[in-house]
Design a protein around this motif. Structure first.
Motif, PDB file in Angstrom:
ATOM      1  N   THR A  83       0.830  -1.242   0.044  1.00  0.00           N
ATOM      2  CA  THR A  83       0.021   0.004   0.058  1.00  0.00           C
ATOM      3  C   THR A  83       0.934   1.235   0.182  1.00  0.00           C
ATOM      4  OG1 THR A  83      -1.714  -1.082   1.044  1.00  0.00           O
ATOM      5  CG2 THR A  83      -1.885   1.317   1.369  1.00  0.00           C
ATOM      6  N   LEU A  84       1.989   1.205   0.691  1.00  0.00           N
ATOM      7  CA  LEU A  84       2.853   2.435   0.805  1.00  0.00           C
ATOM      8  C   LEU A  84       3.426   2.636  -0.515  1.00  0.00           C
ATOM      9  CD1 LEU A  84       4.689   1.960   4.236  1.00  0.00           C
ATOM     10  CD2 LEU A  84       2.879   3.786   3.631  1.00  0.00           C
ATOM     11  N   ILE A 134      -2.649   8.104  -2.348  1.00  0.00           N
ATOM     12  CA  ILE A 134      -3.360   8.505  -1.105  1.00  0.00           C
ATOM     13  C   ILE A 134      -3.147   9.895  -0.929  1.00  0.00           C
ATOM     14  CG2 ILE A 134      -3.191   8.128   1.378  1.00  0.00           C
ATOM     15  CD1 ILE A 134      -2.070   5.120   0.648  1.00  0.00           C
ATOM     16  N   PHE A 183      -5.668  11.905  -2.985  1.00  0.00           N
ATOM     17  CA  PHE A 183      -6.802  11.629  -2.268  1.00  0.00           C
ATOM     18  C   PHE A 183      -7.215  12.479  -1.287  1.00  0.00           C
ATOM     19  CE2 PHE A 183      -9.959  10.051   0.426  1.00  0.00           C
ATOM     20  CZ  PHE A 183     -11.203   9.611  -0.401  1.00  0.00           C
ATOM     21  N   GLN A 184      -6.150  12.415  -0.407  1.00  0.00           N
ATOM     22  CA  GLN A 184      -6.419  13.328   0.793  1.00  0.00           C
ATOM     23  C   GLN A 184      -6.564  14.826   0.400  1.00  0.00           C
ATOM     24  OE1 GLN A 184      -3.358  11.863   3.404  1.00  0.00           O
ATOM     25  NE2 GLN A 184      -4.992  10.454   4.566  1.00  0.00           N
ATOM     26  N   ARG A 202     -12.976  18.754  -0.077  1.00  0.00           N
ATOM     27  CA  ARG A 202     -14.588  18.417   0.080  1.00  0.00           C
ATOM     28  C   ARG A 202     -15.214  18.307   1.394  1.00  0.00           C
ATOM     29  NH1 ARG A 202     -16.437  12.939  -1.169  1.00  0.00           N
ATOM     30  NH2 ARG A 202     -14.438  12.147  -0.921  1.00  0.00           N
ATOM     31  N   ARG A 203     -14.219  17.483   1.935  1.00  0.00           N
ATOM     32  CA  ARG A 203     -14.934  17.126   3.596  1.00  0.00           C
ATOM     33  C   ARG A 203     -13.807  17.951   4.588  1.00  0.00           C
ATOM     34  NH1 ARG A 203     -15.425  11.352   4.571  1.00  0.00           N
ATOM     35  NH2 ARG A 203     -13.619  11.276   4.051  1.00  0.00           N
ATOM     36  N   ILE A 214     -13.334  16.381   8.153  1.00  0.00           N
ATOM     37  CA  ILE A 214     -12.756  15.077   8.658  1.00  0.00           C
ATOM     38  C   ILE A 214     -11.448  15.083   9.163  1.00  0.00           C
ATOM     39  CG2 ILE A 214     -11.915  12.967   7.376  1.00  0.00           C
ATOM     40  CD1 ILE A 214     -14.938  13.001   8.108  1.00  0.00           C
ATOM     41  N   SER A 236     -17.228   7.259  -2.218  1.00  0.00           N
ATOM     42  CA  SER A 236     -16.263   8.376  -1.872  1.00  0.00           C
ATOM     43  C   SER A 236     -15.068   8.107  -1.280  1.00  0.00           C
ATOM     44  CB  SER A 236     -17.134   9.284  -1.350  1.00  0.00           C
ATOM     45  OG  SER A 236     -17.691   8.928  -0.005  1.00  0.00           O
ATOM     46  N   HIS A 237     -14.830   6.820  -0.898  1.00  0.00           N
ATOM     47  CA  HIS A 237     -13.802   6.577  -0.013  1.00  0.00           C
ATOM     48  C   HIS A 237     -12.635   5.798  -0.820  1.00  0.00           C
ATOM     49  CE1 HIS A 237     -15.893   8.296   3.226  1.00  0.00           C
ATOM     50  NE2 HIS A 237     -14.825   8.372   3.799  1.00  0.00           N
ATOM     51  N   VAL A 238     -12.953   5.440  -2.038  1.00  0.00           N
ATOM     52  CA  VAL A 238     -12.140   4.750  -2.709  1.00  0.00           C
ATOM     53  C   VAL A 238     -11.053   5.478  -3.376  1.00  0.00           C
ATOM     54  CG1 VAL A 238     -11.718   3.275  -5.183  1.00  0.00           C
ATOM     55  CG2 VAL A 238     -13.962   3.216  -3.888  1.00  0.00           C
ATOM     56  N   ILE A 239      -9.858   4.926  -2.840  1.00  0.00           N
ATOM     57  CA  ILE A 239      -8.524   5.671  -3.302  1.00  0.00           C
ATOM     58  C   ILE A 239      -7.919   4.952  -4.606  1.00  0.00           C
ATOM     59  CG2 ILE A 239      -6.138   5.923  -2.696  1.00  0.00           C
ATOM     60  CD1 ILE A 239      -6.953   6.273   0.129  1.00  0.00           C
ATOM     61  N   LEU A 258      -8.804   0.143  -2.386  1.00  0.00           N
ATOM     62  CA  LEU A 258      -7.999   0.696  -1.267  1.00  0.00           C
ATOM     63  C   LEU A 258      -8.973   1.834  -0.708  1.00  0.00           C
ATOM     64  CD1 LEU A 258      -5.497   0.885   0.482  1.00  0.00           C
ATOM     65  CD2 LEU A 258      -4.701   2.442  -1.065  1.00  0.00           C
ATOM     66  N   HIS A 310      -9.977   4.953   1.921  1.00  0.00           N
ATOM     67  CA  HIS A 310      -9.520   5.945   3.231  1.00  0.00           C
ATOM     68  C   HIS A 310     -10.209   5.708   4.351  1.00  0.00           C
ATOM     69  CE1 HIS A 310      -8.813   9.876   5.106  1.00  0.00           C
ATOM     70  NE2 HIS A 310      -7.616   9.646   4.514  1.00  0.00           N
ATOM     71  N   ASP A 335     -11.420   7.407   7.874  1.00  0.00           N
ATOM     72  CA  ASP A 335     -11.258   8.769   8.401  1.00  0.00           C
ATOM     73  C   ASP A 335     -10.920   8.630   9.884  1.00  0.00           C
ATOM     74  OD1 ASP A 335     -12.328   9.406   5.901  1.00  0.00           O
ATOM     75  OD2 ASP A 335     -14.350   9.497   6.275  1.00  0.00           O
ATOM     76  N   ARG A 336     -11.350   7.661  10.480  1.00  0.00           N
ATOM     77  CA  ARG A 336     -11.247   7.428  11.941  1.00  0.00           C
ATOM     78  C   ARG A 336     -10.770   6.101  12.430  1.00  0.00           C
ATOM     79  NH1 ARG A 336     -11.523  12.029  11.206  1.00  0.00           N
ATOM     80  NH2 ARG A 336     -13.150  13.755  12.191  1.00  0.00           N
ATOM     81  N   SER A 368     -18.777   9.191   7.186  1.00  0.00           N
ATOM     82  CA  SER A 368     -17.458   8.925   7.339  1.00  0.00           C
ATOM     83  C   SER A 368     -17.211   7.576   7.507  1.00  0.00           C
ATOM     84  CB  SER A 368     -16.860   9.458   8.746  1.00  0.00           C
ATOM     85  OG  SER A 368     -17.678   8.980   9.839  1.00  0.00           O
ATOM     86  N   THR A 420      -0.961   3.733   7.057  1.00  0.00           N
ATOM     87  CA  THR A 420      -1.479   3.991   5.923  1.00  0.00           C
ATOM     88  C   THR A 420      -2.609   4.999   5.793  1.00  0.00           C
ATOM     89  OG1 THR A 420      -2.754   2.401   5.063  1.00  0.00           O
ATOM     90  CG2 THR A 420      -0.413   2.051   4.829  1.00  0.00           C
ATOM     91  N   GLN A 421      -3.513   4.883   6.718  1.00  0.00           N
ATOM     92  CA  GLN A 421      -4.729   5.468   7.042  1.00  0.00           C
ATOM     93  C   GLN A 421      -5.570   5.014   5.880  1.00  0.00           C
ATOM     94  OE1 GLN A 421      -4.667   7.580   9.661  1.00  0.00           O
ATOM     95  NE2 GLN A 421      -7.030   7.382   9.400  1.00  0.00           N
ATOM     96  N   THR A 422      -5.302   3.826   5.344  1.00  0.00           N
ATOM     97  CA  THR A 422      -6.126   3.215   4.324  1.00  0.00           C
ATOM     98  C   THR A 422      -6.474   1.641   4.986  1.00  0.00           C
ATOM     99  OG1 THR A 422      -4.335   2.275   2.912  1.00  0.00           O
ATOM    100  CG2 THR A 422      -5.057   4.616   2.596  1.00  0.00           C
ATOM    101  N   VAL A 461      -7.412  -2.181   2.390  1.00  0.00           N
ATOM    102  CA  VAL A 461      -8.000  -2.918   1.387  1.00  0.00           C
ATOM    103  C   VAL A 461      -9.129  -3.540   1.692  1.00  0.00           C
ATOM    104  CG1 VAL A 461      -7.385  -4.583  -0.458  1.00  0.00           C
ATOM    105  CG2 VAL A 461      -5.485  -3.005   0.628  1.00  0.00           C
TER     106      VAL A 461
END
Lengths: 207, 471
Positions: free
Chosen positions: A184-185, A191, A194-195, A201-202, A205, B14-17, B26, B28, B30-31, B125, B158-160, B162
C-alpha cells in the motif's frame, strides 16, 4: 507475511455451524498471554471444548482424538469464525498448527485475519464440505489431505481432487508472502492526492 | 442524471483511493479507534517494523475491554496481563500523539459508546476499530466496521485499508413498534427472522418509519447487532435527529464548518429507487419484547412464547444446533420463557448502556427491589459521561436502592475476560449482544434482552415482561 504454497497434513472435522471466535479463543485468554506473544495462543485454542474445569482433555472432543494428532487442516461448518474480531482466534489456530480451514462460509473479519497470518481459508458448497468431513470421520482413506494453493485444488482423503476459487490478489499475496503495508505504501502518491482533494470536499474530517 | 445510489454506495465510492478490480478497493479510513486489549498488539509490530503513523490526529483510544469496573479502580486488573494492555495503550498513545480517553477521564468508556458521544464518528465517514461491534456506530450514518489487529496496523501506517466491496441489504421496518418494544427487541426480532448468517457478505441499512422514529441511541443499538447476523456493517441514514445529536460534541465540526458538513450530510441518504441486493421487510407492529433461549442471538422468541421443540426445526442442521443449545442452556422444549428463574442480571455493554437505556431500566426498577434469589445484579454505564448524566438525574440512587451495583464504565461482564465472570450454569439475563457458549464465563447461561426486560426480571427473580409491571 508467512507464505502459503502447498500443504499436506492431517485434517480434522468440526462440522457444527456458526463456530464463533469466542469458542476458538475464549475471552479470558485474550490478555493472559499478551506478553508471551502470538505463539502462546495454541494452548487456549477451543479451550472450553478441549478441556474440562480441571484442565483435563475432554475425550469426546475431536481435537483430543489421537487419530487427528498433529492436525494442520480444519474442516468446519458454515459461518466459521463468526462473532468477535479477535485475531487471537487465527493466532490460536496457527499456533496449534492449523494452516488451512475448509468451510462453506466464514465470518468476514476472521476470513481477512486468516490471510494476514498465512492461513488459508477455503470455501466449498456445504454438501462438499460435509462429504470431506464424512470421509475423515470414516477414516477409511486415511485422514491426510493436500491443499495446493498454486494449482487451486485440494486432494481429499480418498485421493480425489477438487478445485477451489480464491481471489487472485489474495492468492498471490499468500504465495509470495507479500507485505500488505509495504504494497500500500507504494501507492503513497495516490493516497496523498486523495487526501488533498478530500480535504477540500470534507474539511471537517481532517482534524 | 446518475443512477440512484444507496447510502452505502455513496460512502463507499467517496472513499475509494484505488480500485484493484475484482471488487477490491483501497479505502480511505477517516477514524481509527483503539482499546486497551489491542494497543500492545498493534503498536508493538508497528514500532518494530519502524513504521510511522501519518495521521495520529485521526486516531483515538479508550480503555474499556480489560479494565475493572469496580468503584475506585486503578490500572490493576484481576485479569492476568490486563494492566499490561492498559499501560501499553497509554504509553504508545502518548508516544504517537493519539488522543486517549484514559481511566478517570469523563470521556472514557466503551469504545462504541464514546465515539458517537464525542462526535468522533460522523455521518458519511469511515471508521474502524479492532472490535466486531464497530458496526454500532453506523447508527449515525457512517460506514464503520471491525477489523483484526494486523489490518489495524495497516490503517495506522497508511490511513487506508484494502476491502472487498460487500453486497447491500435493506431492512425496512414498516409501521410503529408497540408500546414497550425497544430497539433491542427490533434487532433481536430481525436476527430471529433472517438467521445468524444472513448478513454474511452484506452491508445492512436499516430504514422505515420505526427506524426514523428512533433517537440516535436507539439506532446505535439497532446497528450494534448487525454482526450477530454476520454483517460487518449496519447503518441508519443521518437526518435532523442525528444532526441535533452530534451538534456541539467535542470532535464534531463547529460553526461554518458544521453548516457545510450538514449540507453535505443531507445528500447522503439512499436515493429513491436505490437498488439493494436483498430487501427484508419487517412489520414493526408485530414485534414483541424478545428473549433468547439458546446459544446464538438467532435463538430468540417473544417473551410470551415457549422454548421451541427441535423436532419442529426446519432442517437437520438447525435441529442439531437447537438440541446442543438447549442442552447448554438447560431448558426444555415447551417451557414458558416468562417465569424461568434467573440467577443474575446485567445491564450494560455497547448494545444497551447509554443514558436512554438506563433511564428506561430505571423506570422499571424505581421503588422495587432486586429479588433475593439473585446472586448478582449489575448496572455498568457505557461511559463516564453517561454515568455523570445518570447520576445527575438520580438514576444511580434508583438502582442502588433496589439492590443493583452501580459501577464504573467498561465492557465488563459482556465478555468474560477473566476478571469478572458468571458461574457455570448461572442463568443470566443480560442486555448484551452475545449469548454464545461460555461467553460470560465457562458454563454461564446467557439470555439476551432489552434493559426493560432485564430490569423487570431482576425484580421478579425470573424472566418477566416489563409491560406487566404497570410502568
Amino acid at each position: 507475511m508467512e507464505k502459503f504454497t502447498r500443504l499436506t497434513g492431517v485434517a480434522v472435522p468440526l462440522m457444527q455451524p456458526n463456530i464463533d471466535t469466542d469458542a476458538i479463543t475464549p475471552g479470558r485468554f485474550l490478555t493472559m498471554t499478551m506478553a508471551a506473544g502470538k505463539a502462546s495462543f495454541g494452548a487456549s485454542l477451543f479451550a472450553d471444548w478441549r478441556f474440562d474445569s480441571n484442565d483435563e482433555p475432554k475425550p469426546d472432543f475431536v481435537l483430543n482424538d489421537p487419530a487427528y494428532d498433529g492436525a494442520a487442516i480444519l474442516v468446519a461448518g458454515d459461518n466459521f469464525g463468526c462473532g468477535s474480531s479477535r485475531e487471537h482466534a487465527v493466532w490460536g489456530l496457527a499456533a496449534y498448527g492449523i494452516r488451512c480451514v475448509i468451510a462453506p462460509s466464514f465470518g468476514e473479519i476472521f476470513y481477512n485475519n486468516c490471510f494476514v497470518n498465512g492461513l488459508l481459508p477455503v470455501s466449498f458448497a456445504g454438501e462438499q464440505v460435509q462429504a470431506i468431513a464424512d470421509q475423515l470421520s470414516a477414516g477409511t482413506g486415511g485422514r491426510s489431505m493436500t491443499i495446493d494453493l498454486e494449482a487451486q485444488k485440494i486432494t481429499r482423503p480418498d485421493g480425489s481432487e477438487l478445485a477451489f476459487e480464491i481471489d487472485a490478489a489474495r492468492r498471490e499475496a499468500l504465495l509470495e508472502g507479500l507485505d500488505a503495508i509495504g504494497m500500500t505504501l507504494k501507492l503513497a502518491d495516490e493516497i496523498a492526492a486523495f487526501q488533498a482533494e478530500d480535504r477540500e470536499r470534507r474539511p471537517w474530517i481532517y482534524l | 442524471m446518475s443512477a440512484p445510489q444507496s447510502l452505502f454506495e455513496k460512502i463507499w465510492s467517496s472513499h475509494v483511493i484505488h480500485d484493484y478490480g475484482g471488487g477490491y478497493a483501497l479505502l480511505h479510513i477517516d477514524r481509527d479507534i483503539m482499546h486497551d486489549l489491542i494497543g500492545e498488539f498493534v503498536f508493538k509490530p508497528l514500532d518494530e517494523e519502524r513504521r510511522t503513523m501519518p495521521h495520529p490526529e485521526l486516531a483515538f483510544a479508550t480503555m474499556d475491554h480489560g479494565i475493572e469496573t469496580t468503584p475506585g479502580r486503578g490500572d490493576e486488573t484481576r485479569i492476568p496481563g490486563g494492566e499490561v494492555g492498559v499501560r501499553a495503550l497509554r504509553r504508545k498513545s502518548k508516544e504517537h500523539g493519539v488522543t486517549l480517553f484514559d481511566i478517570g477521564d469523563v470521556r472514557q468508556g466503551i469504545v462504541h459508546v464514546v465515539t458517537p458521544e464525542n462526535g468522533i464518528a460522523l455521518p458519511g465517514s469511515t471508521l474502524v476499530c479492532c472490535d466486531s461491534h464497530t458496526c454500532t456506530v453506523g447508527g449515525v450514518g457512517a460506514l464503520t466496521w471491525g477489523i483484526g489487529a494486523s489490518e489495524f496496523q495497516h490503517v495506522l501506517a497508511t490511513q487506508t485499508l484494502v476491502m472487498e466491496k460487500p453486497r447491500t441489504m435493506r431492512v425496512t421496518f414498516s409501521g410503529a413498534v408497540p408500546e414497550g418494544v425497544t430497539p433491542k427487541d427490533m434487532i433481536l426480532y430481525v436476527i430471529g427472522h433472517v438467521g445468524a448468517k444472513a448478513g454474511n457478505g452484506f452491508a445492512i441499512e436499516y430504514a422505515g418509519e420505526a427506524v426514523r422514529a428512533l433517537p440516535v441511541e436507539g439506532r446505535l443499538t439497532l446497528c450494534n447487532m448487525s454482526i450477530e447476523m454476520a454483517a460487518r456493517y449496519g447503518t441508519v441514514a443521518a437526518d435532523d435527529v442525528t444532526f441535533e445529536y452530534l451538534h456541539g460534541r467535542e470532535f464534531a465540526p463547529k460553526d461554518a464548518l458544521w453548516d457545510r458538513a450538514v449540507e453535505h450530510w443531507r445528500t447522503l441518504p439512499s436515493d429513491d429507487g436505490a437498488q439493494f441486493d436483498r430487501e427484508v421487510a419487517i412489520d414493526a407492529g408485530a414485534i414483541t419484547p424478545q428473549v433468547t433461549w439458546g446459544t446464538s442471538p438467532a435463538h430468540v422468541a417473544g417473551i410470551g412464547e415457549r422454548v421451541p421443540d427441535p423436532a419442529s426445526a426446519p432442517d437437520a442442521d438447525v435441529r442439531a444446533s437447537w438440541v446442543r443449545a438447549l442442552e447448554y442452556t438447560g431448558l426444555t422444549p415447551g417451557d414458558a420463557l416468562e417465569g424461568t428463574a434467573i440467577d443474575a442480571a446485567f445491564i450494560g455493554s455497547c448494545t444497551n448502556s447509554r443514558l436512554s437505556d438506563l433511564r428506561r431500566a430505571a423506570r422499571v426498577v424505581k421503588g422495587g427491589k432486586v429479588a433475593s434469589s439473585l446472586r448478582r445484579a449489575w448496572v455498568v454505564p457505557g461511559s463516564g459521561q453517561v454515568k455523570r448524566d445518570a447520576e445527575a438525574e438520580g438514576l444511580d440512587r434508583i438502582f442502588l436502592d433496589a439492590g443493583f451495583e452501580w459501577r464504573e464504565p467498561g465492557c465488563s461482564l459482556c465478555v468474560s475476560l477473566g476478571g469478572d465472570r458468571f458461574e457455570p450454569r448461572e442463568r443470566v439475563l443480560s442486555t448484551t449482544n452475545r449469548n454464545f457458549e461460555n461467553r460470560q464465563g465457562p458454563g454461564a447461561r446467557t439470555h439476551l434482552a432489552s434493559p426493560e426486560t432485564v430490569a423487570a426480571s431482576a425484580l421478579k427473580g425470573a424472566i418477566a415482561d416489563s409491560r406487566k409491571l404497570g410502568h
